[in-house]
Design an enzyme around this catalytic site. Sequence first.
Site, PDB file in Angstrom:
ATOM      1  CB  CYS A  94      -6.566  -0.590   5.385  1.00 48.19           C
ATOM      2  SG  CYS A  94      -4.843  -1.132   5.209  1.00 48.19           S
ATOM      3  CD  GLU A  98      -1.980   4.084   3.207  1.00 46.26           C
ATOM      4  OE1 GLU A  98      -3.162   4.297   3.510  1.00 46.26           O
ATOM      5  OE2 GLU A  98      -1.664   3.283   2.307  1.00 46.26           O
ATOM      6  CB  CYS A 148      -2.009   1.541   6.250  1.00 46.38           C
ATOM      7  SG  CYS A 148      -1.654   0.763   4.648  1.00 46.38           S
ATOM      8  CG  HIS A 206      -1.957  -1.032   1.218  1.00 49.68           C
ATOM      9  ND1 HIS A 206      -3.039  -0.996   2.060  1.00 49.68           N
ATOM     10  CD2 HIS A 206      -2.122  -2.143   0.457  1.00 49.68           C
ATOM     11  CE1 HIS A 206      -3.822  -2.044   1.839  1.00 49.68           C
ATOM     12  NE2 HIS A 206      -3.277  -2.751   0.868  1.00 49.68           N
TER      13      HIS A 206
END
Length: 174
Positions: A102, A74, A105, A72
């Site tokens: 999410c 992040e 993260c 992801h």
Amino acid sequence: MQQNDEGHPPDRPCLPPAQAAIDERWMRLALEQAAIAAAGGEVPVGAVLCGDGVMIAAAGNSPIGLSDPTAHAEILALRAAAGAIGNYRLTGTTLYVTLEPCIMCMGAIIHARVERLVFGALDPKTGAAVSRYRIGSDGLLNHQIEITSGVLIEECATLLREFFHQRRGNGRSP
């Protein structure tokens, strides 16, 4: 969009104009990272990590391209920043993300000791900062994060909406 008594979206405090301008500047860079991810067929999420007014790292989503479910935006930005400074603790930093993080993260953000999280679009299905969960601001963990949501919310949400509309229009599911 629902607003609080000061006329701001919930969870978006009334920031001094200078801070709001700074947040928008960095969020625009995160949007650029999201657009790059979208061009590569990834869900358009971008992240920028800053400290002392300087960008330390930036990334866009890459789980498809990297064949990595943890890739992801992040996580990639946190990894790059930790490598750049030579420390997994990213104290005194602010992470700008185009979409509410999410659970995975948010866990990484907590472990990295990021001081502040600023994000654009809410994620009512899996958002772990304010929508579904309040990780980092619920008082349950030893590290608390200052969270600001809704920065450039329309631009962030539009990018995601257009990406998924295009994908569905091509008969492909996201």
